[in-house]
Motif scaffolding. Structure first.
Motif, PDB file in Angstrom:
ATOM      1  N   ALA A  24       5.923  -2.328 -10.808  1.00  0.00           N
ATOM      2  CA  ALA A  24       5.137  -1.494 -11.027  1.00  0.00           C
ATOM      3  C   ALA A  24       3.808  -1.526 -10.205  1.00  0.00           C
ATOM      4  CB  ALA A  24       4.783  -1.530 -12.689  1.00  0.00           C
ATOM      5  N   SER A  39       0.350  -0.482  -8.668  1.00  0.00           N
ATOM      6  CA  SER A  39      -0.643   0.471  -8.575  1.00  0.00           C
ATOM      7  C   SER A  39      -0.972   0.854  -7.162  1.00  0.00           C
ATOM      8  CB  SER A  39      -1.743   0.023  -9.309  1.00  0.00           C
ATOM      9  OG  SER A  39      -1.472   0.020 -10.678  1.00  0.00           O
ATOM     10  N   GLU A  84       2.607   3.333 -10.551  1.00  0.00           N
ATOM     11  CA  GLU A  84       1.591   3.564 -11.342  1.00  0.00           C
ATOM     12  C   GLU A  84       0.340   4.244 -11.000  1.00  0.00           C
ATOM     13  OE1 GLU A  84       1.260   0.075 -14.217  1.00  0.00           O
ATOM     14  OE2 GLU A  84       3.090   1.043 -15.038  1.00  0.00           O
TER      15      GLU A  84
HETATM   16  N1  GLU Z   1       0.381  -1.518 -12.251  1.00  0.00           N
HETATM   17  C1  GLU Z   1      -0.159  -2.509 -12.722  1.00  0.00           C
HETATM   18  C2  GLU Z   1      -0.945  -3.416 -11.747  1.00  0.00           C
HETATM   19  O1  GLU Z   1      -0.354  -3.501 -10.456  1.00  0.00           O
HETATM   20  C3  GLU Z   1       0.819  -3.539 -13.347  1.00  0.00           C
HETATM   21  C4  GLU Z   1       1.075  -3.192 -14.758  1.00  0.00           C
HETATM   22  C5  GLU Z   1       2.245  -3.805 -15.530  1.00  0.00           C
HETATM   23  O2  GLU Z   1       3.034  -4.626 -14.861  1.00  0.00           O
HETATM   24  O3  GLU Z   1       2.395  -3.675 -16.621  1.00  0.00           O
HETATM   25  O4  GLU Z   1      -1.658  -4.270 -11.922  1.00  0.00           O
END
Ligand code: GLU
Length: 336
Positions: free
Chosen positions: A22, A24, A56
């Protein structure tokens, strides 16, 4: 019954176990991000978890155009793959709006114009400070009648008019769970952070809400990420309960990579972006080899491919504390 990594073994037989990468897209992946993603991906491949790539990108002002594509390319260059996605959060806000409606109808979230800065002023005792330097938003700042059933609308008329943030009325109960790396946890988010924002005044879901809605609808059973988010897990746990989403995932929070000054890896430690090493001719096997050493797979720096990394990684073998990125690491990567 909980087995290694807390996998719910009794249910494992007929459930597709799923994890997610995930990122960002706020910039390119650095070596610390690469380590966390490689650990996540390796555990998925060892255990047969399905992998969803989720972008994200709701943190508007921090999102960089083109960063998502760059991250995807870097993950592939390192040898990682996924079974679904990329799913882009900003592409469709309706699932998050639906969750907000559920919370609003149940009187578990409320709109408020009080900002964290104002909340800070209302708090005098220093121990009122919440996790990670954030201030706690205490229940005493909730508006009169906060628990009434409401109607949430993402924009336009009504209580959810654009420009007003919504906070979750955090229940004052400890959340207990066993983290697959960090072990037994007992965190009361009402005490650490208080009422947290679930819908921002920019008119988009806040991270905590978006991540829970997505983990649930994407069938995520295993979350592997940096331990800067350990405290968030308790917030996500209470949202799972409030939204009636069933059991939260198994969490595995691993320590971050820091610079020699002990601070989280960032620009101040030099340019540790993986694509910058790649573009200067460093092979992926060298990056993975460094990360393998950082993960206790090897006893010295060497070269390694992603397949051998996935075969060799052991959660029990990961160093218990932070990993320090040094000048020697940088020099070794560039010795080509
Ligand atoms: N998108 C978030 C980050 O890059 C990670 C969120 C998650 O793993 O819950 O920090």
């Amino acid at each position: 019954m909980l087995g290694r990594l807390g996998v719910r073994e009794a249910e494992g037989g007929n459930r597709v176990l799923t994890t997610r990468l995930a990122p960002s897209p706020t910039g390119a992946l650095h070596l610390g991000n690469a380590r966390t993603f490689l650990i996540n991906w390796a555990l998925a491949r060892q255990n047969g978890w399905r992998v969803v790539l989720r972008v994200e990108d709701l943190d508007g002002p921090r999102i960089k155009p083109g960063a998502a594509a760059g991250i995807e390319r870097t993950l592939r260059w390192l040898g990682m793959d996924w079974d679904a996605g990329p799913v882009v959060q900003s592409a469709d806000l309706t699932p998050y709006e639906g969750a907000m409606q559920t919370l609003a109808r149940a009187g578990r979230a409320y709109p408020t114009e009080i900002t964290r800065g104002e909340a800070d002023d209302a708090l005098s005792a220093p121990q009122e400070g919440g996790a990670g330097g954030e201030k706690r938003f205490p229940a005493s700042l909730r508006p009169a009648g906060w628990g009434a059933a409401r109607v949430f609308t993402a924009a336009g008329a009504g209580a959810g008019a654009a420009g007003v943030a919504w906070r979750f009325a955090t229940p004052d109960v400890p959340v207990e769970f066993v983290d697959g790396f960090a072990g037994q946890q007992c965190i009361n988010p009402a005490q650490t952070i208080g009422d947290f924002v679930v819908w921002t005044k920019r008119g988009v879901p806040a991270y905590q809400l978006a991540v829970v809605v997505d983990d649930a609808r994407q069938g995520v059973t295993h979350v592997v990420r940096g331990d800067d988010l350990l405290d968030s897990a308790a917030r996500q746990w209470v949202l799972y309960e409030a939204l009636g989403l069933g059991a939260p995932p198994v969490y595995v929070h691993v320590p971050l990579v820091v610079g020699s000054d002990g601070r989280r890896l960032a620009k101040r430690h030099g340019d540790t972006r993986v694509d910058v090493y790649r573009d200067s001719g460093v092979p992926a096997e060298r990056v993975i080899g460094l990360v393998a050493w950082w993960c206790g797979i090897t006893t010295s720096r060497g070269v390694m491919n992603a397949i051998d990394f996935a075969a060799g990684l052991r959660v029990d073998g990961l160093p218990r504390g932070v990993v320090v990125f040094t000048q020697e690491d940088d020099q070794w990567l560039r010795e080509v």
